[in-house]
Design a protein around this motif. Structure first.
Motif, PDB file in Angstrom:
ATOM      1  N   VAL A   6      34.389  -3.358  -9.521  1.00 57.46           N
ATOM      2  CA  VAL A   6      35.279  -3.061 -10.640  1.00 57.46           C
ATOM      3  C   VAL A   6      35.708  -4.378 -11.267  1.00 57.46           C
ATOM      4  CG1 VAL A   6      36.138  -0.887  -9.689  1.00 57.46           C
ATOM      5  CG2 VAL A   6      37.333  -2.998  -9.180  1.00 57.46           C
ATOM      6  N   GLY A   7      36.082  -4.311 -12.502  1.00 49.48           N
ATOM      7  CA  GLY A   7      36.562  -5.499 -13.203  1.00 49.48           C
ATOM      8  C   GLY A   7      37.672  -5.124 -14.150  1.00 49.48           C
ATOM      9  N   ILE A   8      38.663  -5.964 -14.239  1.00 54.39           N
ATOM     10  CA  ILE A   8      39.804  -5.744 -15.133  1.00 54.39           C
ATOM     11  C   ILE A   8      40.033  -7.031 -15.907  1.00 54.39           C
ATOM     12  CG2 ILE A   8      42.280  -5.257 -15.267  1.00 54.39           C
ATOM     13  CD1 ILE A   8      41.962  -3.784 -12.567  1.00 54.39           C
ATOM     14  N   ASP A   9      40.352  -6.900 -17.190  1.00 54.84           N
ATOM     15  CA  ASP A   9      40.672  -8.084 -17.980  1.00 54.84           C
ATOM     16  C   ASP A   9      41.698  -7.734 -19.047  1.00 54.84           C
ATOM     17  OD1 ASP A   9      39.817 -10.957 -18.217  1.00 54.84           O
ATOM     18  OD2 ASP A   9      39.675 -10.339 -20.306  1.00 54.84           O
ATOM     19  N   VAL A  10      42.529  -8.707 -19.391  1.00 52.71           N
ATOM     20  CA  VAL A  10      43.538  -8.568 -20.439  1.00 52.71           C
ATOM     21  C   VAL A  10      43.359  -9.736 -21.396  1.00 52.71           C
ATOM     22  CG1 VAL A  10      46.012  -8.509 -20.936  1.00 52.71           C
ATOM     23  CG2 VAL A  10      45.140  -7.465 -18.835  1.00 52.71           C
ATOM     24  N   LYS A  62      32.947  -9.075 -14.501  1.00 50.10           N
ATOM     25  CA  LYS A  62      33.630  -9.056 -13.205  1.00 50.10           C
ATOM     26  C   LYS A  62      33.162  -7.892 -12.348  1.00 50.10           C
ATOM     27  CE  LYS A  62      37.745 -11.316 -15.031  1.00 50.10           C
ATOM     28  NZ  LYS A  62      39.143 -11.105 -15.459  1.00 50.10           N
ATOM     29  N   SER A  63      32.904  -6.737 -12.956  1.00 54.18           N
ATOM     30  CA  SER A  63      32.487  -5.564 -12.180  1.00 54.18           C
ATOM     31  C   SER A  63      31.112  -5.758 -11.551  1.00 54.18           C
ATOM     32  CB  SER A  63      32.484  -4.309 -13.050  1.00 54.18           C
ATOM     33  OG  SER A  63      31.318  -4.226 -13.846  1.00 54.18           O
ATOM     34  N   LEU A  64      30.288  -6.597 -12.145  1.00 57.75           N
ATOM     35  CA  LEU A  64      28.951  -6.831 -11.612  1.00 57.75           C
ATOM     36  C   LEU A  64      28.952  -7.780 -10.422  1.00 57.75           C
ATOM     37  CD1 LEU A  64      26.986  -7.127 -14.959  1.00 57.75           C
ATOM     38  CD2 LEU A  64      27.014  -5.188 -13.372  1.00 57.75           C
ATOM     39  N   GLY A  65      30.019  -8.568 -10.284  1.00 58.96           N
ATOM     40  CA  GLY A  65      30.122  -9.487  -9.152  1.00 58.96           C
ATOM     41  C   GLY A  65      29.041 -10.545  -9.140  1.00 58.96           C
ATOM     42  N   VAL A  66      28.588 -10.949 -10.316  1.00 59.71           N
ATOM     43  CA  VAL A  66      27.521 -11.948 -10.409  1.00 59.71           C
ATOM     44  C   VAL A  66      28.076 -13.316 -10.045  1.00 59.71           C
ATOM     45  CG1 VAL A  66      25.853 -13.071 -11.932  1.00 59.71           C
ATOM     46  CG2 VAL A  66      26.348 -10.638 -12.198  1.00 59.71           C
ATOM     47  N   LEU A 113      48.144  -6.796 -26.701  1.00 61.89           N
ATOM     48  CA  LEU A 113      47.165  -7.011 -25.642  1.00 61.89           C
ATOM     49  C   LEU A 113      46.038  -5.994 -25.735  1.00 61.89           C
ATOM     50  CD1 LEU A 113      49.613  -7.378 -22.622  1.00 61.89           C
ATOM     51  CD2 LEU A 113      48.472  -9.228 -23.845  1.00 61.89           C
ATOM     52  N   ALA A 114      44.853  -6.451 -25.395  1.00 63.22           N
ATOM     53  CA  ALA A 114      43.716  -5.553 -25.198  1.00 63.22           C
ATOM     54  C   ALA A 114      43.392  -5.601 -23.714  1.00 63.22           C
ATOM     55  CB  ALA A 114      42.517  -6.005 -26.026  1.00 63.22           C
ATOM     56  N   CYS A 115      43.309  -4.448 -23.077  1.00 64.94           N
ATOM     57  CA  CYS A 115      43.042  -4.359 -21.648  1.00 64.94           C
ATOM     58  C   CYS A 115      41.756  -3.570 -21.433  1.00 64.94           C
ATOM     59  CB  CYS A 115      44.189  -3.644 -20.932  1.00 64.94           C
ATOM     60  SG  CYS A 115      45.804  -4.333 -21.290  1.00 64.94           S
ATOM     61  N   ALA A 116      40.977  -3.991 -20.468  1.00 66.82           N
ATOM     62  CA  ALA A 116      39.734  -3.279 -20.178  1.00 66.82           C
ATOM     63  C   ALA A 116      39.562  -3.130 -18.679  1.00 66.82           C
ATOM     64  CB  ALA A 116      38.543  -4.025 -20.774  1.00 66.82           C
ATOM     65  N   PHE A 117      38.982  -2.017 -18.309  1.00 70.50           N
ATOM     66  CA  PHE A 117      38.640  -1.714 -16.925  1.00 70.50           C
ATOM     67  C   PHE A 117      37.182  -1.283 -16.914  1.00 70.50           C
ATOM     68  CE2 PHE A 117      37.937   1.427 -13.591  1.00 70.50           C
ATOM     69  CZ  PHE A 117      38.378   0.734 -12.481  1.00 70.50           C
TER      70      PHE A 117
END
Length: 123
Positions: A6-10, A62-66, A113-117
């Motif tokens: 999973v990945g989260i960003d603001v 972030k969700s890909l964990g590369v 803010l723009a937030c993404a999951f």
């Protein structure tokens, strides 16, 4: 389906507004594919659209964990909003075959803010 990550960003909209003011289309060309830039510009307030896309790209990465020391292929990670949240297209080789990635982008109060999951998983 097996969860990969999973990945989260603001992203602060005012910061993106400053980047657009300072660098204009150079900022767009560096970070976004033409179809993404077109979508963000159609939003009426491009800084909001670009903030949403940027948060989406970061959360997908972030969700890909590369783990890679090389540059992140920001223009190759396509994030476009759709009825289900956001459609994600990845370049070949960035994720294992049969990987599914979804992203949901929301905007904070008063659009500061723009937030993404994002989540990625294997079929």
């Amino acid at each position: 389906m097996a969860l990969l990550g999973v990945g989260i960003d603001v992203v602060e909209v005012a910061r993106v507004a400053r980047l657009l003011e300072r660098y204009g289309t150079a900022f767009e060309r560096r970070w976004f594919a033409p179809d993404e830039a077109l979508w963000a510009r159609r939003a009426g307030r491009p800084e909001i659209g670009f903030s949403a896309l940027l948060a989406g790209k970061e959360s997908v990465w972030k969700s890909l964990g590369v783990i890679d020391d090389g540059p992140v292929p920001w223009r190759s990670i396509h994030v476009l909003p759709d009825a289900a949240g956001g459609k994600v297209t990845l370049p070949d080789g960035l994720a294992p075959p049969a990987t599914t990635v979804r992203v949901d982008v929301t905007l904070g109060d008063r659009v500061a803010l723009a937030c993404a999951f994002a989540w990625s998983g294997m079929r």
